[in-house]
Write an enzyme that holds these catalytic residues in place. Sequence first.
Site, PDB file in Angstrom:
ATOM      1  N   LYS A  77      16.693 -13.020   1.759  1.00  0.00           N
ATOM      2  CA  LYS A  77      15.710 -13.311   2.798  1.00  0.00           C
ATOM      3  C   LYS A  77      16.144 -14.571   3.540  1.00  0.00           C
ATOM      4  O   LYS A  77      16.490 -15.574   2.934  1.00  0.00           O
ATOM      5  CB  LYS A  77      14.325 -13.507   2.168  1.00  0.00           C
ATOM      6  CG  LYS A  77      13.172 -13.433   3.137  1.00  0.00           C
ATOM      7  CD  LYS A  77      11.845 -13.421   2.409  1.00  0.00           C
ATOM      8  CE  LYS A  77      10.684 -13.279   3.384  1.00  0.00           C
ATOM      9  NZ  LYS A  77       9.377 -13.265   2.693  1.00  0.00           N
ATOM     10  N   ARG A  96      -8.723  -2.368   0.020  1.00  0.00           N
ATOM     11  CA  ARG A  96      -7.919  -1.561  -0.884  1.00  0.00           C
ATOM     12  C   ARG A  96      -8.476  -1.549  -2.310  1.00  0.00           C
ATOM     13  O   ARG A  96      -8.056  -0.754  -3.137  1.00  0.00           O
ATOM     14  CB  ARG A  96      -6.473  -2.079  -0.897  1.00  0.00           C
ATOM     15  CG  ARG A  96      -5.857  -2.181   0.489  1.00  0.00           C
ATOM     16  CD  ARG A  96      -4.432  -2.657   0.433  1.00  0.00           C
ATOM     17  NE  ARG A  96      -3.529  -1.570   0.779  1.00  0.00           N
ATOM     18  CZ  ARG A  96      -2.202  -1.662   0.744  1.00  0.00           C
ATOM     19  NH1 ARG A  96      -1.616  -2.765   0.361  1.00  0.00           N
ATOM     20  NH2 ARG A  96      -1.455  -0.640   1.078  1.00  0.00           N
ATOM     21  N   GLU A  99      -4.203  -4.878  -5.250  1.00  0.00           N
ATOM     22  CA  GLU A  99      -5.591  -5.284  -5.055  1.00  0.00           C
ATOM     23  C   GLU A  99      -6.551  -4.544  -5.983  1.00  0.00           C
ATOM     24  O   GLU A  99      -7.512  -5.136  -6.490  1.00  0.00           O
ATOM     25  CB  GLU A  99      -6.003  -5.070  -3.594  1.00  0.00           C
ATOM     26  CG  GLU A  99      -5.296  -5.977  -2.605  1.00  0.00           C
ATOM     27  CD  GLU A  99      -3.943  -5.449  -2.148  1.00  0.00           C
ATOM     28  OE1 GLU A  99      -3.288  -6.116  -1.332  1.00  0.00           O
ATOM     29  OE2 GLU A  99      -3.536  -4.357  -2.611  1.00  0.00           O
TER      30      GLU A  99
END
Length: 621
Positions: free
Chosen positions: A284, A398, A370
């Site tokens: 990244k 969610r 979640e």
Amino acid sequence: MTINLTDYPLLSKIDSPSDLRLLDQSQLTQVSNELRDYLLNSVSKSSGHFASGLGTIELTVALHYVYHTPFDQLIWDVGHQAYPHKILTGRRDKLSTIRQKDGLHPFPWREESEYDVLSVGHSSTSISAALGLSVAAEKENNNRKVAAVIGDGAMTAGMAFEALNHGGDINKDMLIILNDNEMSISENVGALNNHFAKMLSGSLYTGLREGSKRILKNIPPIKELASKAEEHIKGMVVPSTFFEELGFNYIGPIDGHDVNGLVDTIRNMRNLKGPQLLHIATKKGKGYHAAEQDPIKYHAVPKFNPEEAKLPASKPSLPTYSQIFGDWLCKTAEQDDKLVAITPAMREGSGMVEFSQRFPDKYYDVAIAEQHAVTFAAGLAIGGQQPVVAIYSSFLQRGYDQLIHDVAIQNLPVLFAIDRAGIVGADGPTHQGQFDLSFLRCIPNLVVMAPANERECQLMLSTGHKLQQPAAVRYPRGSGTGEALPEINDTIEIGKANVIEEGKDIALLSFGTLLGEAQQAAKTLGATLVDMRFVKPLDEALIEKLGKSHSTLVTLEDNVIAGGAGSAVNEFILNQGISVKVLNIGLPDQFIKHGTQAEIHQELGLDSKGIIEKISAFTNR
């Protein structure tokens, strides 16, 4: 903002992936370098998501070079990494407008481009969608190919594994690329893996479903090279075993920054039958040292100077609501041994960095899960702990079934600290917290609070934490108003509103942080102003009193009108048979596009001027 395209001799000629496919494969390294430099120059001048896109440059080039997009279909998960995709698919010259009002959408968006197959802001949806597309492609019978890129973070969600389980079972042609920017592979092992990945994805080995595992496991040089780091062998064998048990042909891990190696492998894998998984290792922030060193800090950036090795210091401002929550969490944990805090992979965004460092035994990051976060909290509560679930409004959607089934029905003392409620801004429709009041207030046993400022936010957090039932405090993105904070143990009376100003004829009932705009409107109109504070339970006695002493009640909320706080007021007034006119002001029945919070509030008439105009038009009918 303009960028001199003469500095990008190859990229300037790529107005669509078909232009990219006209190039010789030997030119793809230069294209990748130009694309990375263009991304750096553009985002540094406009702001936006940054480090994720730097890590997917070569992969993006390779995918569009091999696949015949847009006929072949690519899905990005999560959309942060899709800036290079946007640049190569005809949106290069508009990248400077990304995340700005009327500019490019921050994520892949179907309405924006035929190359954006799936609109996506939340994670872990790619494999399910790709499987559906692959089934549709088989029925279509035109040799359309489907590929999905999923990050290693997104792969932590249960939905991704549900899709893998189904995909392996029904055995459709599809390619899943696991973009792993956490695994570190030594150069030698990586090179050997690249070599064998090309072999294993070629026609010679298409019949060997466990070829990758067998060959990598039985070649002594790899074991010798990896002998100093046992995890390298585990990295090569265990993922293969896991994914192949699910029915996927596993290839990798390979170097995700070797564009030619990616092209060779993906070209071979494109024509393989059945479900395929290519595991690539990336970094990244690749190519920009500061982003490589601190990819979290450079995940999303303001405007900055690429020549300087640091981002500009933010201007001193009032504490954000996330910071208020984080400070409250730490202070409360000092006094309450039973407090535990849970986040679904949003430690930084939810203001929990200090808490995670000071109270590691009370802190649980459950990854992008979640549903698990909510039921995990239920288990903690049953076990005598005092759980706090820190979660974004749009992410709580969610875990809705778990909130009802595992927390509310059992009346468990779980506190939901709901960040990013109301209009969020630049992230657009997928992240606007516009529904939480509507989907929360219909749940029995749940106390729902909406603070007007940071003082009330802390009071409500303490109040909810001390309740022996489920409670939710919803607060917006951004800074408070400068209110002095109360003592950490101070609480407020459940269901009690606060009359701010006394007026006549019109009573303005404000739910949440639009109170400042409501106050300006109330002064102009000579109206009564009430900070309602509680959406559930409502201050029914006050509403009844105001309904009988005023000709018009106006409700105001940063939530959809449908089923929201105003609807709760309507229901009470109808049930009581009170004769009073009622105007509900809030968000319309539509998904709200991206822009700054101020821009959107103004456009929707939720600033003081808009509120006055709506009330005046209503009362003058």
